[in-house]
Design an enzyme around this catalytic site. Structure first.
Site, PDB file in Angstrom:
ATOM      1  N   VAL A   1       0.870  -1.172   0.000  1.00 36.44           N
ATOM      2  CA  VAL A   1       0.000   0.000   0.000  1.00 36.44           C
ATOM      3  C   VAL A   1       0.907   1.221   0.000  1.00 36.44           C
ATOM      4  O   VAL A   1       2.082   1.140   0.341  1.00 36.44           O
ATOM      5  CB  VAL A   1      -0.954   0.031   1.212  1.00 36.44           C
ATOM      6  CG1 VAL A   1      -2.008  -1.056   1.091  1.00 36.44           C
ATOM      7  CG2 VAL A   1      -0.182  -0.114   2.511  1.00 36.44           C
ATOM      8  N   SER A   2       0.359   2.363  -0.372  1.00 33.74           N
ATOM      9  CA  SER A   2       1.214   3.524  -0.602  1.00 33.74           C
ATOM     10  C   SER A   2       1.309   4.482   0.566  1.00 33.74           C
ATOM     11  O   SER A   2       2.173   5.352   0.586  1.00 33.74           O
ATOM     12  CB  SER A   2       0.727   4.296  -1.840  1.00 33.74           C
ATOM     13  OG  SER A   2      -0.600   4.759  -1.630  1.00 33.74           O
ATOM     14  N   THR A   3       0.416   4.363   1.568  1.00 36.23           N
ATOM     15  CA  THR A   3       0.433   5.323   2.678  1.00 36.23           C
ATOM     16  C   THR A   3       0.358   4.602   4.008  1.00 36.23           C
ATOM     17  O   THR A   3      -0.156   3.483   4.110  1.00 36.23           O
ATOM     18  CB  THR A   3      -0.754   6.305   2.591  1.00 36.23           C
ATOM     19  OG1 THR A   3      -1.972   5.572   2.801  1.00 36.23           O
ATOM     20  CG2 THR A   3      -0.796   7.002   1.248  1.00 36.23           C
TER      21      THR A   3
ATOM     22  N   GLU B   1      -4.157   2.427  -6.613  1.00 37.58           N
ATOM     23  CA  GLU B   1      -3.322   3.531  -7.095  1.00 37.58           C
ATOM     24  C   GLU B   1      -3.388   3.703  -8.610  1.00 37.58           C
ATOM     25  O   GLU B   1      -2.417   4.051  -9.267  1.00 37.58           O
ATOM     26  CB  GLU B   1      -1.869   3.340  -6.663  1.00 37.58           C
ATOM     27  CG  GLU B   1      -1.668   3.306  -5.168  1.00 37.58           C
ATOM     28  CD  GLU B   1      -0.231   3.080  -4.766  1.00 37.58           C
ATOM     29  OE1 GLU B   1       0.023   3.014  -3.559  1.00 37.58           O
ATOM     30  OE2 GLU B   1       0.628   2.973  -5.659  1.00 37.58           O
TER      31      GLU B   1
ATOM     32  N   GLN C   1      -3.242   3.797   4.984  1.00 36.93           N
ATOM     33  CA  GLN C   1      -3.765   2.563   4.404  1.00 36.93           C
ATOM     34  C   GLN C   1      -3.207   1.348   5.126  1.00 36.93           C
ATOM     35  O   GLN C   1      -3.908   0.370   5.360  1.00 36.93           O
ATOM     36  CB  GLN C   1      -3.420   2.495   2.921  1.00 36.93           C
ATOM     37  CG  GLN C   1      -4.197   3.477   2.062  1.00 36.93           C
ATOM     38  CD  GLN C   1      -3.782   3.405   0.610  1.00 36.93           C
ATOM     39  OE1 GLN C   1      -2.656   3.057   0.282  1.00 36.93           O
ATOM     40  NE2 GLN C   1      -4.688   3.742  -0.269  1.00 36.93           N
TER      41      GLN C   1
END
Length: 216
Positions: free
Chosen positions: A10-12, A190, A15
């Site tokens: 995941v990117s954050t 994303e 998340q």
């Protein structure tokens, strides 16, 4: 029995802490492995942007695959990256990997798929820029209400919609039945909108209308 190491990304941090996106990936991997004899050795989760080439957790997963002679399994190809260079570097690691969204594709086919997607997006952008430049050279006033620009915008929107067909159909295959649900899933993965922003229900509705895709 084939061994697997799963890699989720995941990117954050938000998340990662909330599980947003992770459960969908985990479920896709679980469903894939349930259909074949396997030994699931480990699951590794990384919180990092897809644009970053430095992935310490991915490096750890690859090292574990080499030690255990295991295959790396991911829920979707873009959990690795959405550019050809990164996929090419993955091929050079010597580790076999499988993407659940294209389970029968070998590494060469995955490379081709990523190359095609990247090329198509570049071509759409280039065609739009060329058309707008040509219109401007003819003295056409470029504005949201200009007929030429509107026509070019419609064409660009249609071309972009076609690049999204597979992703949207995949959402519907996962029993998502609302525009909001599709938008949330695309954002989790994303996948940017045509404008490079997050998806909204209205954006999804427009794209699905252009593709003539309806909820069942």
């Amino acid at each position: 029995m084939q061994k697997f190491v799963s890699y989720l990304r995941v990117s954050t941090n938000r998340q990662g802490q909330s599980g947003l996106g992770l459960e969908a990936q985990r479920g896709a991997v679980r469903n894939y492995l349930a259909c074949i004899p396997h030994e699931h050795i480990d699951e590794l989760v990384e919180v990092e942007s897809g644009s970053k080439s430095s992935r310490p957790v991915l490096a750890e997963a690859l090292a574990q695959c080499r030690r255990e002679k295991a295959t790396l399994v991911i829920a979707k190809l873009d959990r690795l990256a959405r550019n050809v260079a990164f996929i090419s570097s993955m091929m050079e690691t010597g580790v076999d990997f499988v993407a659940v969204d294209a389970p029968y594709a070998n590494k060469l086919m995955l490379h081709i798929l990523s190359a095609f997607a990247e090329h198509e997006r570049e071509q759409i952008s280039m065609r739009t820029k060329v058309a707008l430049a040509a219109a401007k050279a003819r003295g056409v006033e470029l504005g949201n209400n200009g007929k030429v620009l509107a026509r070019q915008n419609r064409l660009a929107a249609k071309n972009f919609a076609e690049t999204m067909r597979t992703d949207i159909e995949c959402c519907l295959d996962q029993s998502i039945t609302t525009y909001t649900g599709v938008a949330e899933r695309l954002n989790e993965q994303e996948i940017s909108s045509r404008a490079g922003t997050a998806w909204s229900a209205t954006m999804v509705s427009r794209v699905m209308k252009r593709l003539d895709i309806k909820f069942s």
